[in-house]
Every structure is written in C-alpha cells, then in structure tokens.
Design an enzyme around this catalytic site. Structure first.
Site, mmCIF file in Angstrom:
data_model
loop_
_atom_site.group_PDB
_atom_site.id
_atom_site.type_symbol
_atom_site.label_atom_id
_atom_site.label_comp_id
_atom_site.label_asym_id
_atom_site.label_seq_id
_atom_site.Cartn_x
_atom_site.Cartn_y
_atom_site.Cartn_z
ATOM 1 C CD GLU A 218 -9.310 3.926 -14.775
ATOM 2 O OE1 GLU A 218 -9.641 4.177 -13.612
ATOM 3 O OE2 GLU A 218 -9.036 2.778 -15.202
ATOM 4 C CG ASP B 112 -9.900 -6.008 -15.488
ATOM 5 O OD1 ASP B 112 -9.212 -5.336 -14.694
ATOM 6 O OD2 ASP B 112 -11.143 -5.927 -15.541
ATOM 7 C CG ASP C 196 -7.846 1.776 -17.979
ATOM 8 O OD1 ASP C 196 -8.712 2.665 -17.907
ATOM 9 O OD2 ASP C 196 -7.471 1.114 -17.000
#
Length: 245
Positions: free
Chosen positions: A135, A44, A133
């Site tokens: 996190e 990525d 995403d």
C-alpha cells in the site's frame, strides 16, 4: 492497515490523507455491507490492538483473522504470539501478514524474515496462507520511489520465496489505485495469488487490474471486531478449504 511505528510527521500525513478520503466520498463504515452480510466475517490486527480478547471476538461472530507479524526486516509485532495463538485457541482461522517496504531490501530478504518470524503455513485447516501488505508508503516517496517494473520484480521475488518456504503463494493485500499506479496495472499475479482488497465503503468497487474477484475484502477500519473489518468472499466451507490449500 498502517505501520505500527512511525514518526509524528507521518502520523499527521496519514490523518490528513484520511480526511481527504472522506472529503472525496470515502468512508470507514462500521456496518457490514448489505450485499455481503451473509459471508464469513473477520478482522485484521497489529500491535495497535495489543492483547485482544479473542473469546469475545469469537462470540461476536468473528470467523477469521489476519495478524501482523513483521515489517521490512527490522520490526516484529510484540503482541504477535498472543494474537496469533490466542485467536486459534478461541476457534478462529488465522494467518499472518507482512507490511512490505520494497525500497528497504529485496523481496526475497523480506519474505525470509517474515516466514522466520510468523509467516508460516500448515495444511491444518486453521492456518490461512501468508499475506503481504502492499500500500501507500507511510515514510516517503510514492510507490516507494521504485519503477513499476522494479515493483513487479520485487513482488515476484517475495512471492517466490514465500512459496519456496511455505508451499503457498502469498495473499496480496492492496488497493486498486496503489496496484494500478505502482505496478502499471500488472496482471502477472491475478491467476496465482488471492486478492485481499482494501476499500472502505459499502461497495468493493473496481478491482485491481487482472483480478475478477476478491478473496478477502477489508471494508472498514472499525466495527464489531478489534482492528479492521473484513469479509471472505464465499461460504464458511470454502474458507476452510482455502485454509487447507
């Protein structure tokens, strides 16, 4: 993965966190874990990698890539076109991901921004479903200062809007600790959302609550390919079917 832009104090905080992780036994390995060496390998990228040499990545064995498209509703990867279209031209299966900042705006709002600026999906066998995403907050409070129930509602809102606009549920990128801490070990998403597990090391370890297996595993932040190193949990034929939906 980390944001493409952040104040110096946050860069220092992330470096300190990385050092702490290493001290606790974590690592950012460059080698493919032996137990998963036969699985399709990928990576990525974000603006940190700038203009990527995609034919070279392909020649080294890259089969797929996720490209950062957006963050919150105020940032677009300036290299997205080169990375997203360039990887496809080189023969990689590719998809786009969004770095979520749940405290900034609603899930629906961020999903709409993401899809508008690259987070699309096509049933062409070359496009992975959009990914979100989730996190540690690089800008402040743990879990973005949200209650667990509020975080779960935010993710539902994001997912529903992506599904409405693209026809696919987003892949969820997260760590086991973040997920269990910030969603209260929610199992709501595990049956309908593919897991992209972030855990640097030789083992995928314990999965976030609800999931029995990962679809993608980010096992290192450096290695053969530009950016973070990933594996798909299946054969190449299964990766192509996953892309087709």
């Amino acid at each position: 993965m980390t944001p493409d832009r952040k104040p110096l104090r946050h860069r220092r905080r992330l470096v300190a966190a990385s050092i702490a992780t290493l001290a606790l036994g974590g690592t950012a390995l460059a080698d493919v874990p032996a137990s998963a060496a036969a699985k399709p390998r990928g990576h990525d990228v974000s603006s940190h990698q700038r203009s990527v040499n995609w034919p070279r990545a392909k020649s080294k064995g890259a089969k797929f890539v996720y490209v950062k498209a957006t963050e919150s509703t105020s940032y677009r990867n300036p290299y997205f076109r080169q990375q997203y279209n360039g990887s496809r031209k080189a023969g990689l299966i590719r998809g786009a991901y969004h770095f979520a900042l749940p405290h900034r705006s609603s899930g629906r709002t961020q999903a709409a921004y993401f899809v508008k600026h690259g987070g699309t999906w096509r049933r062409d066998g070359w496009t992975l479903p959009p990914a979100v995403d989730l996190e540690n907050n690089p800008y402040g409070a743990k879990c973005y200062g949200l209650r667990r129930s509020t975080m779960v509602s935010w993710i539902k809102s994001f997912s529903n809007e992506v599904k409405r606009r693209t026809g696919r549920r987003p892949v969820i990128y997260t760590t086991t600790k973040w997920w269990n801490d910030c969603t209260g070990r929610s199992r709501v998403f595990s049956r309908s959302h593919a897991l992209w597990l972030a855990r640097w090391g030789r083992s995928s370890g314990t999965l976030p609550a609800g999931w029995r297996y990962y679809t993608f595993w980010q096992y290192a932040n450096r290695g053969t390919f530009p950016g973070d190193q990933n594996l798909f949990n299946g054969a190449m034929s299964q990766l192509k079917r996953f892309a087709r939906g």
